[in-house]
Design a protein around this motif. Sequence first.
Motif, PDB file in Angstrom:
ATOM      1  N   SER A  99     -48.986 -65.048  49.895  1.00  0.00           N
ATOM      2  CA  SER A  99     -49.973 -63.982  49.724  1.00  0.00           C
ATOM      3  C   SER A  99     -51.268 -64.420  50.385  1.00  0.00           C
ATOM      4  O   SER A  99     -51.702 -65.572  50.232  1.00  0.00           O
ATOM      5  CB  SER A  99     -50.209 -63.696  48.236  1.00  0.00           C
ATOM      6  N   THR A 100     -51.891 -63.512  51.126  1.00  0.00           N
ATOM      7  CA  THR A 100     -53.115 -63.804  51.867  1.00  0.00           C
ATOM      8  C   THR A 100     -54.234 -62.898  51.391  1.00  0.00           C
ATOM      9  O   THR A 100     -54.022 -61.707  51.151  1.00  0.00           O
ATOM     10  CB  THR A 100     -52.887 -63.599  53.378  1.00  0.00           C
ATOM     11  N   GLY A 101     -55.431 -63.469  51.261  1.00  0.00           N
ATOM     12  CA  GLY A 101     -56.586 -62.682  50.850  1.00  0.00           C
ATOM     13  C   GLY A 101     -57.631 -63.547  50.177  1.00  0.00           C
ATOM     14  O   GLY A 101     -57.692 -64.760  50.404  1.00  0.00           O
ATOM     15  N   GLU A 102     -58.465 -62.931  49.356  1.00  0.00           N
ATOM     16  CA  GLU A 102     -59.453 -63.683  48.593  1.00  0.00           C
ATOM     17  C   GLU A 102     -58.745 -64.500  47.512  1.00  0.00           C
ATOM     18  O   GLU A 102     -57.698 -64.103  47.002  1.00  0.00           O
ATOM     19  CB  GLU A 102     -60.466 -62.734  47.963  1.00  0.00           C
ATOM     20  N   SER A 103     -59.344 -65.647  47.144  1.00  0.00           N
ATOM     21  CA  SER A 103     -58.671 -66.607  46.280  1.00  0.00           C
ATOM     22  C   SER A 103     -58.200 -66.002  44.967  1.00  0.00           C
ATOM     23  O   SER A 103     -57.065 -66.228  44.529  1.00  0.00           O
ATOM     24  CB  SER A 103     -59.579 -67.803  46.015  1.00  0.00           C
ATOM     25  N   ASN A 104     -59.028 -65.214  44.299  1.00  0.00           N
ATOM     26  CA  ASN A 104     -58.629 -64.643  43.018  1.00  0.00           C
ATOM     27  C   ASN A 104     -57.515 -63.611  43.189  1.00  0.00           C
ATOM     28  O   ASN A 104     -56.627 -63.477  42.350  1.00  0.00           O
ATOM     29  CB  ASN A 104     -59.836 -64.016  42.314  1.00  0.00           C
ATOM     30  N   LYS A 105     -57.532 -62.878  44.291  1.00  0.00           N
ATOM     31  CA  LYS A 105     -56.516 -61.858  44.552  1.00  0.00           C
ATOM     32  C   LYS A 105     -55.188 -62.498  44.942  1.00  0.00           C
ATOM     33  O   LYS A 105     -54.106 -61.977  44.607  1.00  0.00           O
ATOM     34  CB  LYS A 105     -57.014 -60.938  45.670  1.00  0.00           C
ATOM     35  N   VAL A 106     -55.243 -63.625  45.637  1.00  0.00           N
ATOM     36  CA  VAL A 106     -54.026 -64.312  46.076  1.00  0.00           C
ATOM     37  C   VAL A 106     -53.173 -64.700  44.879  1.00  0.00           C
ATOM     38  O   VAL A 106     -51.972 -64.409  44.815  1.00  0.00           O
ATOM     39  CB  VAL A 106     -54.386 -65.551  46.920  1.00  0.00           C
ATOM     40  N   ILE A 107     -53.770 -65.377  43.908  1.00  0.00           N
ATOM     41  CA  ILE A 107     -53.019 -65.840  42.744  1.00  0.00           C
ATOM     42  C   ILE A 107     -52.539 -64.657  41.906  1.00  0.00           C
ATOM     43  O   ILE A 107     -51.422 -64.670  41.373  1.00  0.00           O
ATOM     44  CB  ILE A 107     -53.878 -66.796  41.902  1.00  0.00           C
ATOM     45  N   GLU A 108     -53.350 -63.624  41.814  1.00  0.00           N
ATOM     46  CA  GLU A 108     -52.939 -62.434  41.056  1.00  0.00           C
ATOM     47  C   GLU A 108     -51.694 -61.794  41.669  1.00  0.00           C
ATOM     48  O   GLU A 108     -50.752 -61.430  40.953  1.00  0.00           O
ATOM     49  CB  GLU A 108     -54.092 -61.423  41.040  1.00  0.00           C
ATOM     50  N   ASP A 109     -51.669 -61.661  43.005  1.00  0.00           N
ATOM     51  CA  ASP A 109     -50.517 -61.066  43.671  1.00  0.00           C
ATOM     52  C   ASP A 109     -49.274 -61.953  43.545  1.00  0.00           C
ATOM     53  O   ASP A 109     -48.158 -61.448  43.353  1.00  0.00           O
ATOM     54  CB  ASP A 109     -50.826 -60.833  45.153  1.00  0.00           C
ATOM     55  N   LEU A 110     -49.465 -63.259  43.660  1.00  0.00           N
ATOM     56  CA  LEU A 110     -48.327 -64.174  43.524  1.00  0.00           C
ATOM     57  C   LEU A 110     -47.747 -64.113  42.119  1.00  0.00           C
ATOM     58  O   LEU A 110     -46.524 -64.079  41.940  1.00  0.00           O
ATOM     59  CB  LEU A 110     -48.741 -65.605  43.866  1.00  0.00           C
ATOM     60  N   ASN A 111     -48.604 -64.107  41.117  1.00  0.00           N
ATOM     61  CA  ASN A 111     -48.125 -64.042  39.734  1.00  0.00           C
ATOM     62  C   ASN A 111     -47.373 -62.742  39.470  1.00  0.00           C
ATOM     63  O   ASN A 111     -46.345 -62.740  38.781  1.00  0.00           O
ATOM     64  CB  ASN A 111     -49.290 -64.181  38.754  1.00  0.00           C
ATOM     65  N   TYR A 112     -47.878 -61.652  40.025  1.00  0.00           N
ATOM     66  CA  TYR A 112     -47.203 -60.362  39.834  1.00  0.00           C
ATOM     67  C   TYR A 112     -45.809 -60.391  40.458  1.00  0.00           C
ATOM     68  O   TYR A 112     -44.821 -59.978  39.830  1.00  0.00           O
ATOM     69  CB  TYR A 112     -48.021 -59.234  40.458  1.00  0.00           C
ATOM     70  N   TYR A 113     -45.728 -60.906  41.691  1.00  0.00           N
ATOM     71  CA  TYR A 113     -44.418 -60.927  42.344  1.00  0.00           C
ATOM     72  C   TYR A 113     -43.468 -61.896  41.646  1.00  0.00           C
ATOM     73  O   TYR A 113     -42.276 -61.594  41.481  1.00  0.00           O
ATOM     74  CB  TYR A 113     -44.544 -61.306  43.815  1.00  0.00           C
ATOM     75  N   LEU A 114     -43.958 -63.063  41.245  1.00  0.00           N
ATOM     76  CA  LEU A 114     -43.096 -64.040  40.575  1.00  0.00           C
ATOM     77  C   LEU A 114     -42.586 -63.506  39.247  1.00  0.00           C
ATOM     78  O   LEU A 114     -41.467 -63.825  38.826  1.00  0.00           O
ATOM     79  CB  LEU A 114     -43.852 -65.354  40.371  1.00  0.00           C
ATOM     80  N   ASP A 115     -43.388 -62.686  38.582  1.00  0.00           N
ATOM     81  CA  ASP A 115     -42.931 -62.065  37.340  1.00  0.00           C
ATOM     82  C   ASP A 115     -41.780 -61.103  37.617  1.00  0.00           C
ATOM     83  O   ASP A 115     -40.776 -61.094  36.895  1.00  0.00           O
ATOM     84  CB  ASP A 115     -44.097 -61.339  36.670  1.00  0.00           C
ATOM     85  N   GLN A 116     -41.903 -60.290  38.678  1.00  0.00           N
ATOM     86  CA  GLN A 116     -40.844 -59.352  39.027  1.00  0.00           C
ATOM     87  C   GLN A 116     -39.585 -60.079  39.514  1.00  0.00           C
ATOM     88  O   GLN A 116     -38.467 -59.738  39.104  1.00  0.00           O
ATOM     89  CB  GLN A 116     -41.342 -58.398  40.120  1.00  0.00           C
ATOM     90  N   SER A 117     -39.770 -61.067  40.372  1.00  0.00           N
ATOM     91  CA  SER A 117     -38.605 -61.791  40.893  1.00  0.00           C
ATOM     92  C   SER A 117     -37.951 -62.629  39.798  1.00  0.00           C
ATOM     93  O   SER A 117     -36.726 -62.831  39.814  1.00  0.00           O
ATOM     94  CB  SER A 117     -39.011 -62.687  42.067  1.00  0.00           C
ATOM     95  N   GLY A 118     -38.745 -63.119  38.829  1.00  0.00           N
ATOM     96  CA  GLY A 118     -38.170 -63.876  37.720  1.00  0.00           C
ATOM     97  C   GLY A 118     -37.203 -63.034  36.909  1.00  0.00           C
ATOM     98  O   GLY A 118     -36.134 -63.516  36.497  1.00  0.00           O
ATOM     99  N   LYS A 119     -37.556 -61.785  36.683  1.00  0.00           N
ATOM    100  CA  LYS A 119     -36.647 -60.875  35.964  1.00  0.00           C
ATOM    101  C   LYS A 119     -35.373 -60.633  36.770  1.00  0.00           C
ATOM    102  O   LYS A 119     -34.270 -60.562  36.211  1.00  0.00           O
ATOM    103  CB  LYS A 119     -37.361 -59.554  35.686  1.00  0.00           C
ATOM    104  N   TRP A 120     -35.528 -60.492  38.086  1.00  0.00           N
ATOM    105  CA  TRP A 120     -34.364 -60.296  38.952  1.00  0.00           C
ATOM    106  C   TRP A 120     -33.455 -61.522  38.934  1.00  0.00           C
ATOM    107  O   TRP A 120     -32.225 -61.395  38.877  1.00  0.00           O
ATOM    108  CB  TRP A 120     -34.841 -59.995  40.365  1.00  0.00           C
ATOM    109  N   LEU A 121     -34.036 -62.715  38.965  1.00  0.00           N
ATOM    110  CA  LEU A 121     -33.252 -63.948  38.943  1.00  0.00           C
ATOM    111  C   LEU A 121     -32.453 -64.064  37.651  1.00  0.00           C
ATOM    112  O   LEU A 121     -31.283 -64.468  37.658  1.00  0.00           O
ATOM    113  CB  LEU A 121     -34.184 -65.158  39.092  1.00  0.00           C
ATOM    114  N   ILE A 122     -33.072 -63.694  36.529  1.00  0.00           N
ATOM    115  CA  ILE A 122     -32.381 -63.753  35.240  1.00  0.00           C
ATOM    116  C   ILE A 122     -31.259 -62.714  35.191  1.00  0.00           C
ATOM    117  O   ILE A 122     -30.152 -62.987  34.712  1.00  0.00           O
ATOM    118  CB  ILE A 122     -33.383 -63.538  34.090  1.00  0.00           C
ATOM    119  N   MET A 123     -31.541 -61.521  35.694  1.00  0.00           N
ATOM    120  CA  MET A 123     -30.543 -60.437  35.662  1.00  0.00           C
ATOM    121  C   MET A 123     -29.270 -60.835  36.403  1.00  0.00           C
ATOM    122  O   MET A 123     -28.154 -60.560  35.939  1.00  0.00           O
ATOM    123  CB  MET A 123     -31.130 -59.168  36.282  1.00  0.00           C
TER     124      MET A 123
END
Length: 275
Positions: free
Chosen positions: A134-158
């Motif tokens: 994720s590219t952007g401002e520092s606070n936005k970068v981590i927010e976007d990564l956390n959002y995607y990792l949350d979604q992909s984590g559910k997919w990995l478990i499924m």
Amino acid sequence: MQFGFRKQLSTVQQLLRITEIVKEGMDEGWDTGAVFLDIAKAFERVWTDDLLYKLIMMRIPGGLVRLMATYLRGRRFVVRVGSDLSSERAIDAGVAQGSKIGLNLFNIYVNDIPSPRNCQTRLCLFADVTAVMSTGESNKVIEDLNYYLDQSGKWLIMWTIKVNADKCQTVYFTRRRKVPDPPKLYRRAIKRSKETKYLGVTLDSRLTYNKHITNIHKKTRSAKARLYPLLGRKPKLSLNNKLLLYKTIIRRIMTYASPVWGAAANSHIQKLEST
């Protein structure tokens, strides 16, 4: 996003894609956060019934689905210790490694991995080697990564895909000294590192490639030392054969992914030129 086992999409092209994203971000004054996921036994954990379900959902012709079912089902194995054999057990998961169709079946199995929600977040796949950026401002970068990792984590478990959380790494590409807290997967902070090895190239947080070129230098010197009995002055090996050995072994080590790190500082490149 999937570069593994597809025509005209190589490891070098995926590396170029990643590094260009980082460089363009730095030129714009942005930071890039990247998470490198370590998937455990990826090919062995492709569950047969789930794979057939995905083939059906992709509207693969029924005849091909039935053919794949007969190919994947009914496999059995035994364990041998000395001269003793265990009883047979059924294989309910896994694609045949070493087969051409096995690679395509794995790509189909992971084809429905969640897509990033915006253009600043990118997914980089090479078979089971997975990176999220994720590219952007520092606070936005981590927010976007956390959002995607949350979604992909559910997919990995499924789909029962296991990730070695302890082996996952996050690298924050920036020229700043202060970096934000690392993103999380399954509510656990991912181990932060200043560098990581991705598809054979060591990427450091400032993309200097110093560590990577140092490693190449060591490998090249080691290869030369092992081949010295053949490449030295005393051996009677012909010049053409010596050149063939150099091209197939030494030069291959030195030039792998050179379009990626070839623009490194001259002080780093000179290490290889003097080898």
